[in-house]
Design a protein around this motif. Sequence first.
Motif, PDB file in Angstrom:
ATOM      1  N   SER A 171       6.049  -8.333  -3.956  1.00 33.38           N
ATOM      2  CA  SER A 171       6.536  -7.417  -4.985  1.00 33.38           C
ATOM      3  C   SER A 171       6.225  -5.986  -4.573  1.00 33.38           C
ATOM      4  CB  SER A 171       5.826  -7.730  -6.306  1.00 33.38           C
ATOM      5  OG  SER A 171       6.160  -6.783  -7.289  1.00 33.38           O
ATOM      6  N   VAL A 172       6.865  -5.045  -5.217  1.00 32.44           N
ATOM      7  CA  VAL A 172       6.480  -3.648  -5.119  1.00 32.44           C
ATOM      8  C   VAL A 172       5.145  -3.509  -5.839  1.00 32.44           C
ATOM      9  CG1 VAL A 172       7.065  -1.315  -5.900  1.00 32.44           C
ATOM     10  CG2 VAL A 172       8.860  -2.842  -5.073  1.00 32.44           C
ATOM     11  N   GLY A 173       4.240  -2.684  -5.341  1.00 32.40           N
ATOM     12  CA  GLY A 173       2.966  -2.490  -6.031  1.00 32.40           C
ATOM     13  C   GLY A 173       1.935  -1.852  -5.140  1.00 32.40           C
ATOM     14  N   VAL A 174       0.665  -2.077  -5.468  1.00 33.55           N
ATOM     15  CA  VAL A 174      -0.459  -1.548  -4.692  1.00 33.55           C
ATOM     16  C   VAL A 174      -1.153  -2.724  -4.018  1.00 33.55           C
ATOM     17  CG1 VAL A 174      -2.628  -0.265  -4.786  1.00 33.55           C
ATOM     18  CG2 VAL A 174      -0.731   0.394  -6.269  1.00 33.55           C
ATOM     19  N   PHE A 175      -1.406  -2.591  -2.722  1.00 32.85           N
ATOM     20  CA  PHE A 175      -1.997  -3.647  -1.895  1.00 32.85           C
ATOM     21  C   PHE A 175      -3.516  -3.590  -1.963  1.00 32.85           C
ATOM     22  CE2 PHE A 175      -3.697  -4.596   2.413  1.00 32.85           C
ATOM     23  CZ  PHE A 175      -3.342  -5.928   2.519  1.00 32.85           C
ATOM     24  N   TYR A 176      -4.130  -4.739  -2.211  1.00 35.80           N
ATOM     25  CA  TYR A 176      -5.593  -4.847  -2.209  1.00 35.80           C
ATOM     26  C   TYR A 176      -6.008  -5.995  -1.303  1.00 35.80           C
ATOM     27  CZ  TYR A 176      -5.426  -1.835  -6.312  1.00 35.80           C
ATOM     28  OH  TYR A 176      -5.195  -0.800  -7.165  1.00 35.80           O
ATOM     29  N   ARG A 177      -6.969  -5.732  -0.414  1.00 34.87           N
ATOM     30  CA  ARG A 177      -7.455  -6.749   0.512  1.00 34.87           C
ATOM     31  C   ARG A 177      -8.528  -7.640  -0.083  1.00 34.87           C
ATOM     32  NH1 ARG A 177      -9.495  -4.684   5.838  1.00 34.87           N
ATOM     33  NH2 ARG A 177      -9.642  -6.932   6.115  1.00 34.87           N
ATOM     34  N   SER A 178      -9.165  -7.214  -1.185  1.00 35.72           N
ATOM     35  CA  SER A 178     -10.261  -7.995  -1.761  1.00 35.72           C
ATOM     36  C   SER A 178      -9.998  -8.248  -3.246  1.00 35.72           C
ATOM     37  CB  SER A 178     -11.593  -7.268  -1.566  1.00 35.72           C
ATOM     38  OG  SER A 178     -11.548  -5.998  -2.150  1.00 35.72           O
ATOM     39  N   PRO A 179     -10.687  -9.263  -3.819  1.00 38.63           N
ATOM     40  CA  PRO A 179     -10.440  -9.614  -5.214  1.00 38.63           C
ATOM     41  C   PRO A 179     -10.896  -8.564  -6.219  1.00 38.63           C
ATOM     42  CG  PRO A 179     -12.173 -10.998  -4.286  1.00 38.63           C
ATOM     43  CD  PRO A 179     -11.625 -10.173  -3.165  1.00 38.63           C
ATOM     44  N   GLU A 180     -11.846  -7.712  -5.819  1.00 43.32           N
ATOM     45  CA  GLU A 180     -12.318  -6.645  -6.698  1.00 43.32           C
ATOM     46  C   GLU A 180     -12.985  -5.578  -5.837  1.00 43.32           C
ATOM     47  OE1 GLU A 180     -16.602  -8.418  -8.109  1.00 43.32           O
ATOM     48  OE2 GLU A 180     -14.827  -9.064  -9.203  1.00 43.32           O
ATOM     49  N   ASN A 196      -5.525  -0.456  -0.867  1.00 39.50           N
ATOM     50  CA  ASN A 196      -5.247   0.461  -1.973  1.00 39.50           C
ATOM     51  C   ASN A 196      -4.051   1.375  -1.701  1.00 39.50           C
ATOM     52  OD1 ASN A 196      -5.799   1.326  -4.587  1.00 39.50           O
ATOM     53  ND2 ASN A 196      -7.180   2.937  -3.919  1.00 39.50           N
ATOM     54  N   GLU A 197      -3.112   0.894  -0.859  1.00 41.28           N
ATOM     55  CA  GLU A 197      -1.914   1.672  -0.547  1.00 41.28           C
ATOM     56  C   GLU A 197      -0.700   1.043  -1.221  1.00 41.28           C
ATOM     57  OE1 GLU A 197      -1.363   4.531   1.348  1.00 41.28           O
ATOM     58  OE2 GLU A 197      -3.537   4.701   1.267  1.00 41.28           O
ATOM     59  N   PRO A 198       0.293   1.864  -1.625  1.00 38.55           N
ATOM     60  CA  PRO A 198       1.511   1.304  -2.207  1.00 38.55           C
ATOM     61  C   PRO A 198       2.307   0.540  -1.146  1.00 38.55           C
ATOM     62  CG  PRO A 198       1.556   3.721  -2.230  1.00 38.55           C
ATOM     63  CD  PRO A 198       0.272   3.313  -1.610  1.00 38.55           C
ATOM     64  N   VAL A 223      -1.064 -12.665  -2.939  1.00 41.02           N
ATOM     65  CA  VAL A 223      -0.332 -12.771  -1.675  1.00 41.02           C
ATOM     66  C   VAL A 223      -0.901 -14.001  -1.003  1.00 41.02           C
ATOM     67  CG1 VAL A 223       0.188 -11.692   0.542  1.00 41.02           C
ATOM     68  CG2 VAL A 223      -0.090 -10.265  -1.505  1.00 41.02           C
ATOM     69  N   THR A 224      -0.046 -14.971  -0.712  1.00 44.27           N
ATOM     70  CA  THR A 224      -0.523 -16.211  -0.108  1.00 44.27           C
ATOM     71  C   THR A 224       0.118 -16.421   1.254  1.00 44.27           C
ATOM     72  OG1 THR A 224       1.187 -17.471  -1.262  1.00 44.27           O
ATOM     73  CG2 THR A 224      -0.967 -17.341  -2.326  1.00 44.27           C
ATOM     74  N   ALA A 225      -0.626 -17.106   2.117  1.00 47.90           N
ATOM     75  CA  ALA A 225      -0.096 -17.477   3.428  1.00 47.90           C
ATOM     76  C   ALA A 225       0.991 -18.522   3.221  1.00 47.90           C
ATOM     77  CB  ALA A 225      -1.218 -18.021   4.306  1.00 47.90           C
ATOM     78  N   GLN A 252      -4.813 -17.737  -0.596  1.00 50.80           N
ATOM     79  CA  GLN A 252      -4.659 -16.338  -1.001  1.00 50.80           C
ATOM     80  C   GLN A 252      -5.276 -15.448   0.062  1.00 50.80           C
ATOM     81  OE1 GLN A 252      -5.938 -15.304  -4.961  1.00 50.80           O
ATOM     82  NE2 GLN A 252      -5.320 -13.176  -4.723  1.00 50.80           N
ATOM     83  N   ILE A 253      -4.506 -14.422   0.484  1.00 50.98           N
ATOM     84  CA  ILE A 253      -4.974 -13.527   1.543  1.00 50.98           C
ATOM     85  C   ILE A 253      -5.049 -12.071   1.085  1.00 50.98           C
ATOM     86  CG2 ILE A 253      -4.284 -15.044   3.430  1.00 50.98           C
ATOM     87  CD1 ILE A 253      -1.716 -13.385   3.724  1.00 50.98           C
ATOM     88  N   ALA A 254      -4.499 -11.757  -0.094  1.00 52.04           N
ATOM     89  CA  ALA A 254      -4.529 -10.385  -0.630  1.00 52.04           C
ATOM     90  C   ALA A 254      -3.977 -10.410  -2.054  1.00 52.04           C
ATOM     91  CB  ALA A 254      -3.706  -9.445   0.246  1.00 52.04           C
ATOM     92  N   ILE A 255      -3.874  -9.209  -2.632  1.00 52.94           N
ATOM     93  CA  ILE A 255      -3.307  -9.030  -3.973  1.00 52.94           C
ATOM     94  C   ILE A 255      -2.360  -7.834  -3.923  1.00 52.94           C
ATOM     95  CG2 ILE A 255      -3.812  -8.348  -6.362  1.00 52.94           C
ATOM     96  CD1 ILE A 255      -6.587  -9.591  -6.016  1.00 52.94           C
ATOM     97  N   VAL A 256      -1.258  -7.931  -4.650  1.00 53.46           N
ATOM     98  CA  VAL A 256      -0.406  -6.770  -4.904  1.00 53.46           C
ATOM     99  C   VAL A 256      -0.414  -6.579  -6.421  1.00 53.46           C
ATOM    100  CG1 VAL A 256       1.925  -5.827  -4.843  1.00 53.46           C
ATOM    101  CG2 VAL A 256       1.035  -7.069  -2.858  1.00 53.46           C
ATOM    102  N   GLU A 257      -0.827  -5.389  -6.859  1.00 53.79           N
ATOM    103  CA  GLU A 257      -0.846  -5.067  -8.280  1.00 53.79           C
ATOM    104  C   GLU A 257       0.446  -4.348  -8.644  1.00 53.79           C
ATOM    105  OE1 GLU A 257      -3.251  -2.443 -11.630  1.00 53.79           O
ATOM    106  OE2 GLU A 257      -3.766  -2.214  -9.527  1.00 53.79           O
ATOM    107  N   ALA A 258       1.135  -4.890  -9.642  1.00 49.02           N
ATOM    108  CA  ALA A 258       2.363  -4.271 -10.133  1.00 49.02           C
ATOM    109  C   ALA A 258       2.271  -4.205 -11.652  1.00 49.02           C
ATOM    110  CB  ALA A 258       3.579  -5.081  -9.706  1.00 49.02           C
ATOM    111  N   MET A 259       2.274  -3.021 -12.199  1.00 49.22           N
ATOM    112  CA  MET A 259       2.208  -2.801 -13.648  1.00 49.22           C
ATOM    113  C   MET A 259       1.047  -3.575 -14.272  1.00 49.22           C
ATOM    114  SD  MET A 259       6.247  -2.531 -14.660  1.00 49.22           S
ATOM    115  CE  MET A 259       6.638  -4.221 -14.346  1.00 49.22           C
ATOM    116  N   LYS A 260      -0.119  -3.452 -13.684  1.00 52.07           N
ATOM    117  CA  LYS A 260      -1.373  -4.068 -14.143  1.00 52.07           C
ATOM    118  C   LYS A 260      -1.362  -5.592 -14.048  1.00 52.07           C
ATOM    119  CE  LYS A 260      -2.631  -0.183 -16.907  1.00 52.07           C
ATOM    120  NZ  LYS A 260      -3.413   0.338 -17.963  1.00 52.07           N
TER     121      LYS A 260
END
Length: 156
Positions: free
Chosen positions: A85-94, A141-143, A125-127, A112-120
């Motif tokens: 999805s479009v959003g902000v990329f995070y490498r860790s769960p918190e 933390n980059e878009p 992100v899964t392999a 699960q290998i990462a998270i993309v945050e979109a509208m909270k």
Amino acid sequence: MTAVQDNITGHDEYLRVLEAIQTGALQLLAGFPQQPSALRVQVGEVTIEAEWQVSGAPVAPAPAPVETGVAQDDPPIGAVFRAPSVGVFYRSPEPGADPFVQVGDPVTAGQQIAIVEAMKLMIPVTAQTSGVITGILVEDNEPVQFDQSLFSYSPE
């Protein structure tokens, strides 16, 4: 109940419904091979429509890897895992936690290998297949854009 309590309860229910619609819409959009330019959701008598600009140009190539298991001059080797999805990329769960994966880590399909945050909304992100991570292509933390390359990997 007082009128104020009824109003608060109604407002909370309204927010829960909107969150459920948002979650469903983001999951639906993540499943498209190309980003659509509009979405219409109808539940009973309520209809929500959204339209947005989609550039005709293909998604820009990913920047040089942030971390690789090879020299910086070498391009990432292997296939890539992409943003759902479009959003902000995070490498860790918190914040402050260890990243889900590092270069050289083996991964299995569905991990699960990462998270993309979109509208909270936190979208995992899964392999898609098993392999070994060979490069991290986006800063934490980059878009990111829909379908943007996030990790390179060598399939098993």
